[in-house]
Design an enzyme around this catalytic site. Structure first.
Site, PDB file in Angstrom:
ATOM      1  N   CYS A 189      21.735 -52.925   2.165  1.00 22.85           N
ATOM      2  CA  CYS A 189      21.065 -54.177   1.789  1.00 22.85           C
ATOM      3  C   CYS A 189      19.754 -54.147   2.547  1.00 22.85           C
ATOM      4  O   CYS A 189      18.988 -53.200   2.372  1.00 22.85           O
ATOM      5  CB  CYS A 189      21.926 -55.384   2.133  1.00 22.85           C
ATOM      6  SG  CYS A 189      22.686 -55.323   3.769  1.00 22.85           S
ATOM      7  N   ASP A 223      19.301 -54.922   6.393  1.00 26.71           N
ATOM      8  CA  ASP A 223      19.633 -54.255   7.650  1.00 26.71           C
ATOM      9  C   ASP A 223      20.966 -53.506   7.564  1.00 26.71           C
ATOM     10  O   ASP A 223      21.305 -52.746   8.461  1.00 26.71           O
ATOM     11  CB  ASP A 223      19.696 -55.281   8.778  1.00 26.71           C
ATOM     12  CG  ASP A 223      18.305 -55.819   9.098  1.00 26.71           C
ATOM     13  OD1 ASP A 223      17.367 -55.002   9.130  1.00 26.71           O
ATOM     14  OD2 ASP A 223      18.153 -57.035   9.298  1.00 26.71           O
TER      15      ASP A 223
END
Lengths: 559, 659
Positions: free
Chosen positions: B338, B340
């Site tokens: 995604c 992080d």
């Protein structure tokens, strides 16, 4: 009328049947007076000559056809909510089949319906019709009190055409008074006993609205009848299933609701419930939402909301609980009525009894309740269940009030998983049979009509089929333990759920849930069997259900 | 301790949220770890315990004639409403709680004072219950394709990753480090799940720092290595769990997503799961709906829809289903990220693993799964669940959503999970409670520095010890639902996702099914087992006795068994509940508008008060039918199975300041 005239074509070869969740099968389609049959042919997916479809024509709610030059397809939408698709070679054949189905499925005359022709070998005609006579119910009350008597004032159905021949009324009131009180109620439905609460001797009464009218008529006999229902100094509650405003407005049309001054011992409450067309529309919208597979999550919730079905459910349970609470907690007698007294009134009185009385939660007790509070009480099944959620026909008097009742009972069963002796499957069977059945139990609108049509002489009773051990076994809740207490449900929106087993029955697979029930059954029986003598052998195994072709449980209408 | 201005307040009223007319009088205590309310009613002295770490907000409402109301909302969805007679006391309690609910140092958290009276060895054993090395071994790695890498030994490559990471054998340290430099927070692609049967794998990472045109050879080699580790397939899926728009916006910041042209043989896929801020406000909206007092069906359904909560749950499930399908059916490896790679990625990887591998559906396996995809890969528990006072924008119900996904699956596959709903609820509770050390901090590195394992206890050992409470009676190892991949229905499926009343309204006892099928079946199961064992013993004895021709004594013992059996069924029969205020659900009582005139027609409202006057039972707990809601929901000791029970059981260990 001859059925043969309506059958434009009796047999078509090479018809393909498909429905969600099953592989399509090809076979010969036959139309008989009452059934649509499809038997598979060699080379098809099914075994040779196997009956793949055995559908009661009465179960068909809507026929939608699409024809091309050389073939056509027919979509059959059934009253039990399943949807079938037939691919028919030949345009002419397709048109003829759809015409035949349309004509045969909308035969209006009760005596032409299948129950009058259905003659299974294993059953006797008279069985089951006398299982739950009101006399029995009265005798139970008579052992507790002498305040109530069985009256035959309606013996000829002249006082109230929608009441049964016998009714339970206060001993202190004679038949003449009853007759006069009847004239003061819509359809002659004067107040009668619906349920006697043994625990504290309070009673639940029901009637139709009093004919007070714009001039505020009074009826001393009716007032006498209602005060005779109470002991001296007692107070009772009248629960009107309309809003206060609607009840007041009804005066303009000759109806109304009991006023405080004429009935000083009775306090009035309102628990407004929807019925009639709005309820039918709610049902249609809900089924539409369930069948719309393209919905996003958001749209699904808003469609569910706008159908209002769950709101009706909440309303019905709340009002029934209110009635139950008045009796159990306030120790007061309760009279329930709306307008006609044949719909929401029965919904409330029947539901209150399931909540209050553990007897009504047994398999036979529940059948008795349905017999007493719905069938004999004159719920117009013939009108209400003529069409289901798919029909394109103009709505007349259709309304799924009984389905709403079944849904409420299902919610009770979900909140009290041990307290109902029967399971979801029984409720589903009842739903199916109110709309289309091989049995006469839900035919007609009243006992009077049933007498005229000789239903009890010429058709089989659903109860005698359901009470065959092989059937009974399917409908028992493995978790049931007798619970003497009142079951107060939660009516918060968070606690009520869409009845997936009914509304999504033909849309999503219930395989994993069925497996769970099988597992529960296994656990409970293995516990019962664990003590060496497996005495719990009440139900005899055996008797495969001869009347049912192979896949009928999946496809056909039971019957 | 120095934060407690007011250790004890008397004559406080605790309001019943379902019927506001009900309230109980009692005494409120503030301790170093808990808020405790003790009822005055002498027979019961019911206690309500709330851990400071569970408090999510405290609201002081306008003073009324009866006192000063204080509303405490908890992270486990409990809501406590108190009325304190003196405004000044209320203020002191308020100020104290504000501080107590927001600790600034880890050392202030409950797990550092919580002592379940286990010795050192038991504590160590507890921490060893779940081991990731064993887990990767179970999956079948290291093997010819995957190896364990020590490149992150001292957390130097990526400080939020575990020290031990599994990577493709062909990925050299140079490639890993190079790839890490091209990924947000240096979270390079690493193995999350490996499927022995077909070599397909699930790897996870953060987004690449690709901006509009940047490339990184090592990163491309890394993905190539992942593909090569699955010889059965000539491509891998790269799943970006963000909505496409969000990912594109990231490009402007020098981040973004993989360009299919630069990587050989990847298929790129967006799956639109919203970010933590959207999820936070979605939960907030849903909780507002739950808090409504007697809402109408429309209020509820509208509110639920507007919150979007179920839509988000479905998005996460869909992503998990997509990945599970790729791995199980297509035999294709998947790289998930995604932004992080520690929130949505954790959700999606763990849902996919759960669908793929029946082991994760067992109690032990589920602990391992959380340990693997959440704890070890640096899900920021401290920030997301607000254990220490921090940025409120970091808080988001990420793992709550995963737990709900599991529940939704349990509803669809009732026989597939070894554990029951209670297990999930208790795990959720302890993610916030800080009673155990498992979920402290934001990364493995921080936990090691704090020496968590030497100073606190493991939740897993605690749950395992009480595993009898968490069993699903319908689970059977040889059942078809416990074999292989779970395949949830995908279309149509909206209606499969339901509001989880058991979680979000779990303290509103009156709303739940009044009889627990799970508990009953567990009892039945145990009983059967016992009887079978006894039967076996008896049969053995019988055989012996027959040998000696002494047949008489068996009869008695059998009789005993039967009696016991009967007891079981009756004891489960004592079902009790009380009616709620049904009249308030009946809308439009006429007398609400007495101005309409026509006095004789105005009917009366049957209110709880009216009923109460004539019927003491309504509020009392004395009679047979009431009591369920009243007795169970609050008191940790009488609470049956609630997590607060933990705090109850441990109450003697709690650090009391006052009393």
């Amino acid at each position: 009328m001859e059925f043969a005239e309506l059958i434009k074509i009796a047999k078509v070869e090479n018809v393909q049947l498909s429905c969600p969740g099953l592989l399509p099968v090809k076979g010969t389609l036959c139309i008989t007076s009452h059934h649509l049959l499809l038997s598979s042919q060699p080379g098809g997916n099914g075994e040779q000559g196997m009956v793949e479809l055995w559908l009661l024509l009465r179960n068909i709610d809507a026929v939608e056809k699409r024809v091309a030059s050389s073939s056509g397809s027919i979509t059959l939408k059934c009253k039990d909510l399943k949807v079938l698709q037939l691919e028919i070679p030949g345009m002419e054949e397709c048109l003829n089949i759809s015409r035949s189905i349309e004509a045969l499925s909308s035969v209006e005359s009760v005596m032409m319906m299948y129950p009058f022709f259905y003659r299974p070998q294993s059953m006797k005609l008279k069985d089951g019709w006398q299982l739950y006579p009101l006399q029995h119910y009265y005798q139970q009350i008579a052992t507790e009190t002498t305040a109530w008597r069985l009256s035959c004032v309606n013996g000829e159905f002249t006082v109230c055409p929608s009441y049964p021949a016998a009714v339970i009324v206060p001993t202190a009131v004679d038949d003449n008074t009853l007759k006069k009180a009847a004239r003061f109620h819509q359809g002659g439905r004067f107040p009668i006993l619906s349920y006697y609460h043994k625990k504290n001797g309070t009673v639940l009464l029901r009637s139709s609205q009093p004919l007070i009218g714009p001039n505020r008529k009074r009826c001393p006999e009716d007032e006498q009848l209602l005060s005779a229902a109470l002991n001296r100094g007692e107070r009772g509650f009248i629960i009107d299933t309309r809003s206060a405003q609607a009840a007041k407005q009804a005066r303009m049309m000759g109806g109304g609701t009991e006023s405080k001054s004429s009935y000083p011992c009775w306090r009035r409450l309102h628990g407004p419930l929807e019925r009639g067309r709005p309820l039918q529309e709610s049902f249609i919208k809900l089924v539409e939402a369930c069948n719309d597979t393209s919905l996003s999550m958001d749209r699904w919730l808003s469609k569910l909301e706008s159908s209002k079905w769950l709101a009706h459910l909440k309303g019905a349970l709340s009002t029934a609980c209110l009635a139950a609470q008045c009796m159990e907690r306030e120790e007061a007698c309760v009279l329930v009525h709306g307008a006609e007294g044949t719909d929401t009134t029965l919904l409330v009185t029947a539901l209150a009894q399931v909540i209050l009385d553990p007897e009504c939660r047994t398999l036979t007790g529940f059948q008795g309740l349905l017999e007493r509070e719905w069938i004999k009480a004159g719920h117009p099944f013939h009108f209400r269940c003529a069409r289901s959620a798919y029909s394109h026909a103009r709505l007349k008097q259709e309304a799924p009030i009984f389905l709403l009742f079944l849904d409420c009972v299902w919610q009770l069963g979900r909140q009290f998983p041990f307290s109902l002796e029967f399971n979801e499957h029984l409720l589903l069977v009842l739903f199916e049979h109110t709309y289309a059945s091989s049995y006469g139990t839900f035919l007609c609108n009243s006992e009077k009509e049933r007498c005229l049509c000789e239903v009890k002489e010429k058709t089989h009773s659903l109860w005698s089929w359901l009470n065959q051990p092989s059937q009974q076994k399917k409908h028992l809740n493995p978790l049931y333990t007798y619970n003497a207490l009142v079951i107060w449900p939660s009516v918060e929106p968070q606690s009520l759920q869409l009845w997936q087993g009914l509304f999504l029955r033909w849309i999503r697979s219930s395989q994993y849930l069925d497996e769970a029930w099988a597992e529960i059954q296994r656990l409970v029986t293995s516990c019962e069997d664990a003590p060496e003598e497996s005495a719990g052998d009440r139900q005899c195994h055996s008797q495969p259900d001869a009347a049912h072709p192979h896949r009928q449980t999946q496809l056909g209408n039971a019957g | 301790m120095e934060h407690i201005r007011m250790p004890k307040v008397e004559n406080v009223r605790l309001i019943d949220r379902i019927s506001s007319r009900k309230a109980v009088l009692g005494t409120l205590y503030l301790t170093a770890t808990h808020v405790i309310f003790v009822e005055n009613v002498s027979e019961t002295r019911k206690e309500t315990w709330v851990l400071h770490s569970q408090i999510s907000s405290i609201e002081k409402q306008a003073t009324t004639a009866t006192g000063c109301p204080l509303l405490i909302r908890c992270k486990n969805f409990q809501i406590i409403q108190l009325i304190i007679p003196q405004e000044r006391d209320c203020h002191d309690v308020y100020i104290s709680l504000i501080r107590l609910a927001r600790p600034v140092k880890y050392e202030e958290l409950y797990c550092f004072s919580f002592n379940p009276k286990l010795d050192k060895e038991e504590r160590e054993q507890g921490w060893k219950l779940v081991g990731l090395k064993e887990e990767y071994n179970r999956m079948g790695v290291p093997n010819n394709y995957w190896q364990i890498s020590d490149v992150n030994r001292d957390y130097q490559v990526c400080d939020s990753y575990p020290a031990e990471v599994y990577v493709p054998k062909s990925a050299t340290a140079h490639v890993i480090v190079g790839s890490s430099k091209f990924r947000s927070r240096r979270r390079f692609p690493a193995l999350s799940y490996y499927c022995k049967d077909n070599n397909a794998s699930i790897c996870r990472s953060s987004q690449p720092l690709s901006g509009f045109s940047a490339r990184c050879l090592e990163d491309e080699q890394m993905l190539q290595a992942i593909r090569k580790a699955n010889p059965g397939s000539n491509f891998i899926y790269v799943v970006d769990t963000r909505p496409k728009l969000n990912a594109m916006a990231n490009r402007a910041a020098g981040k973004g997503y993989e360009n299919e042209d630069n990587y050989s043989n990847i298929k790129f896929q967006f799956i639109g799961i919203e970010n933590i801020h959207v999820m936070r406000s979605s939960l907030q909206k849903m909780l507002e709906v739950c808090e409504l007092r007697s809402p109408s069906m429309s209020d509820f359904l509208w509110g639920l829809e507007n919150s979007g909560w179920l839509k988000h749950i479905k998005a996460i499930m869909d992503a998990g289903i997509f990945i599970a399908k790729a791995v199980a059916e297509e035999g294709v490896s998947v790289l998930v990220h995604c932004s992080d790679g520690w929130d949505r990625t954790a959700q999606v990887c763990s849902v996919a693993s759960l669908l793929l591998d029946p082991f994760y559906r067992t109690m032990k396996g589920f602990m391992v799964l959380i340990e693997k995809d959440w704890v070890s890969f640096g899900h920021k528990f401290n920030h997301r669940y607000g254990n220490l006072d921090g940025d409120p924008k970091e808080i988001s119900p990420v793992i709550d959503q995963f737990i709900e996904c599991v529940w939704q699956l349990m509803e669809q596959f009732p026989c597939a999970f070894e554990f029951n709903e209670r297990f999930l609820i208790h795990i959720q509770h302890h993610i916030y409670s800080c009673q155990f050390g498992n979920f402290l901090c934001n990364s493995q590195k921080e936990r090691r520095e704090l020496k968590i394992q030497e100073r606190t206890y493991s939740l897993w050992a605690h749950l395992w010890k009480n595993r009898a409470d968490y069993m699903n009676p319908l689970y059977r190892e040889d059942h078809s639902q416990t074999q292989g991949t779970l395949r949830p229905q995908t279309a149509p499926c909206n209606f499969l996702y339901k509001f989880w009343n058991g979680m979000y309204n779990r303290f509103e006892k009156g709303m739940h099914p009044r009889q627990s099928v799970t508990d009953y079946l567990m009892a039945v199961k145990e009983e059967t087992q016992q009887l079978e064992e006894e039967l076996e013993v008896l049969e053995e004895r019988l055989a012996e006795l027959k040998k000696v021709q002494l047949n008489n004594r068996k009869q008695n013992s059998k009789q005993q068994d039967r009696n016991k059996h009967i007891e079981l069924s009756t004891s489960n029969n004592s079902i009790a509940n009380t009616p709620q205020d049904y009249s308030s659900n009946v809308k439009s009582f006429p007398s609400r508008s007495p101005s309409q005139g026509d006095e004789e027609d105005s009917a009366l409202i049957l209110t709880q008060d009216n009923l109460k006057s004539s019927d003491p039972d309504l509020s009392a707990t004395s009679d047979q039918e009431s009591g369920v809601e009243d007795l169970s929901c609050r008191s940790p000791s009488g609470g049956g199975c609630l997590p607060s029970e933990d705090s109850g059981k441990d109450s003697d260990e709690a650090v009391f300041l006052t009393v």
